[in-house]
Design a protein around this motif. Structure first.
Motif, PDB file in Angstrom:
ATOM      1  N   ASN A 153       0.871  -1.258   0.244  1.00  0.00           N
ATOM      2  CA  ASN A 153      -0.166  -0.202  -0.108  1.00  0.00           C
ATOM      3  C   ASN A 153       0.283   1.347   0.044  1.00  0.00           C
ATOM      4  O   ASN A 153      -0.072   2.187  -0.241  1.00  0.00           O
ATOM      5  CB  ASN A 153      -0.801   0.476   1.533  1.00  0.00           C
ATOM      6  N   GLU A 170     -10.585  -8.811  -7.234  1.00  0.00           N
ATOM      7  CA  GLU A 170     -10.582  -6.985  -7.692  1.00  0.00           C
ATOM      8  C   GLU A 170     -10.766  -7.722  -8.965  1.00  0.00           C
ATOM      9  O   GLU A 170     -11.857  -6.380  -9.454  1.00  0.00           O
ATOM     10  CB  GLU A 170      -8.942  -6.901  -7.658  1.00  0.00           C
ATOM     11  N   SER A 213     -12.280  -0.035 -10.224  1.00  0.00           N
ATOM     12  CA  SER A 213     -13.007  -0.524  -8.963  1.00  0.00           C
ATOM     13  C   SER A 213     -14.416  -0.033  -8.840  1.00  0.00           C
ATOM     14  O   SER A 213     -14.796   0.828  -8.971  1.00  0.00           O
ATOM     15  CB  SER A 213     -12.247  -0.524  -8.269  1.00  0.00           C
ATOM     16  N   GLN A 260     -15.736   1.489  -3.243  1.00  0.00           N
ATOM     17  CA  GLN A 260     -14.240   1.636  -2.814  1.00  0.00           C
ATOM     18  C   GLN A 260     -12.939   0.801  -2.337  1.00  0.00           C
ATOM     19  O   GLN A 260     -12.134   0.556  -2.259  1.00  0.00           O
ATOM     20  CB  GLN A 260     -14.556   1.831  -0.516  1.00  0.00           C
ATOM     21  N   ASN A 261     -12.958  -0.450  -3.544  1.00  0.00           N
ATOM     22  CA  ASN A 261     -13.057  -1.348  -4.449  1.00  0.00           C
ATOM     23  C   ASN A 261     -11.137  -0.878  -4.579  1.00  0.00           C
ATOM     24  O   ASN A 261     -11.506   0.393  -5.299  1.00  0.00           O
ATOM     25  CB  ASN A 261     -13.119  -2.851  -4.918  1.00  0.00           C
ATOM     26  N   LYS A 262     -10.026  -1.859  -4.887  1.00  0.00           N
ATOM     27  CA  LYS A 262      -9.147  -1.526  -5.454  1.00  0.00           C
ATOM     28  C   LYS A 262      -9.224  -1.954  -7.053  1.00  0.00           C
ATOM     29  O   LYS A 262      -9.544  -3.310  -6.919  1.00  0.00           O
ATOM     30  CB  LYS A 262      -7.804  -1.527  -4.732  1.00  0.00           C
ATOM     31  N   ASP A 263      -7.951  -1.683  -7.858  1.00  0.00           N
ATOM     32  CA  ASP A 263      -8.135  -2.185  -8.908  1.00  0.00           C
ATOM     33  C   ASP A 263      -6.328  -2.543  -9.869  1.00  0.00           C
ATOM     34  O   ASP A 263      -5.994  -2.563 -10.398  1.00  0.00           O
ATOM     35  CB  ASP A 263      -8.918  -1.142 -10.199  1.00  0.00           C
ATOM     36  N   ASP A 264      -5.739  -1.943  -7.979  1.00  0.00           N
ATOM     37  CA  ASP A 264      -3.593  -2.620  -9.287  1.00  0.00           C
ATOM     38  C   ASP A 264      -3.897  -3.401  -9.271  1.00  0.00           C
ATOM     39  O   ASP A 264      -3.130  -3.331 -10.307  1.00  0.00           O
ATOM     40  CB  ASP A 264      -3.246  -1.745  -7.508  1.00  0.00           C
TER      41      ASP A 264
END
Length: 195
Positions: free
Chosen positions: A20, A117, A134, A137-141
């Protein structure tokens, strides 16, 4: 920041590194170590935001980097630039190659975090949020990093299928048998001295 490693021959996910909070110079060090560990892997570096600092830290230390063709308006010529720039135009390319790879089962994902994800990665036409990303509030990294790795495989030259030891021995046996048929005495003499 995420680093995804995919075996270019099998399509199998080999490794995943995610953090992170990692300064660009430290991430560059991890990227160099991972790239070298995986046989001087082909690195497709996203150069948006802090990726530019990572690229500057590794471009003179590592040669096997993805390069894109860009038009230089000043010289009016096409040149090569290091790194992938994710834009509204290029993001669909990442998504399309992932969708195709999953559909054709040419990739094998091992990371539960990546799969999680992917389940929240959507296309929206909602005002102000148009495009891919995403949900909530989700991530897409991980999703983007995996798409970059697949894009890298697409740009690699075709690879020959590696042969197993059994295949090599079988070919050698067949070659020797063919020689015995064509030259029975010479093969016998050569085999006698090679033992």
């Amino acid at each position: 920041a995420v680093i995804e490693v995919i075996n270019a021959y099998t399509g199998e996910q080999a490794a995943e590194f995610a953090t992170n909070n990692c300064p660009p110079d430290i991430l560059a060090g991890y990227l160099l170590e991972i790239g070298r560990y995986y046989n001087n892997a082909y690195i497709v570096l996203e150069i948006n935001n802090h990726g530019l600092a990572v690229m500057n830290a590794i471009k003179n230390k590592y040669a096997n980097l993805y390069r894109r063709e860009v038009f230089d308006k000043r010289t009016k010529e096409y040149t090569q630039a290091v790194g992938w720039r994710t834009t509204g135009m290029t993001k669909p390319l990442l998504i399309d190659i992932m969708e195709q790879s999953v559909r054709e089962e040419s990739t094998r994902i091992k990371s539960e975090s990546l799969l999680k994800e992917m389940k929240t990665f959507v296309r929206t036409d909602e005002s102000g949020k148009q495009g891919y990303g995403s949900e909530g509030q989700n991530k897409d990294d991980r999703v983007i990093a995996y798409g970059l790795a697949l894009q890298g495989i697409k740009h690699l030259p075709s690879m020959k299928t590696p042969k197993t030891i059994a295949q090599i021995k079988l070919e050698e046996y067949i070659r020797n048998k063919a020689l015995e048929v064509q030259f029975p005495q010479k093969t016998y003499i050569a085999n006698r001295f090679s033992q």
